[in-house]
Design a protein around this motif. Structure first.
Motif: not given
Length: 91
Positions: A37, A41, A49-51, A84-85, A88, A90
């Motif tokens: 991340k 970022d 996107t970063p994700l 990670l999800r 962010y 998600k």
């Protein structure tokens, strides 16, 4: 360029991320995700996107490591996808 150096070249020279050293060897999925991340970022080279960039790099590493990745480390990296999800926001 030989096949065994192809993935290293992609990791180092593509429009991907500038990764922190040792990110894929950490034994805590949250730490792997946090490192990815941070890299995503602050990256100015990523296209998505970063994700998406962080997830792509993680998946790329898992796929390229193949049989060389032991089961425990593979699980850490797979679990890092969920982290990670979460980081962010998600599902």
């Amino acid at each position: 360029m030989t096949d065994d150096r192809w993935s290293q070249d992609v990791t180092e020279n593509s429009d991907s991320l500038d990764l922190e050293e040792g990110v894929f060897t950490k034994d805590d999925p949250r730490e792997v995700a946090l490192s990815l991340k941070r890299s995503a970022d602050r990256s100015e080279r990523r296209k998505g996107t970063p994700l998406r960039s962080a997830m792509s790099m993680l998946t790329f590493y898992i796929n390229r490591a193949g049989d060389q990745l032991d089961a425990d480390q593979r699980q850490v990296l797979e679990d890092a996808k969920d982290e990670l999800r979460d980081l962010y926001g998600k599902d």
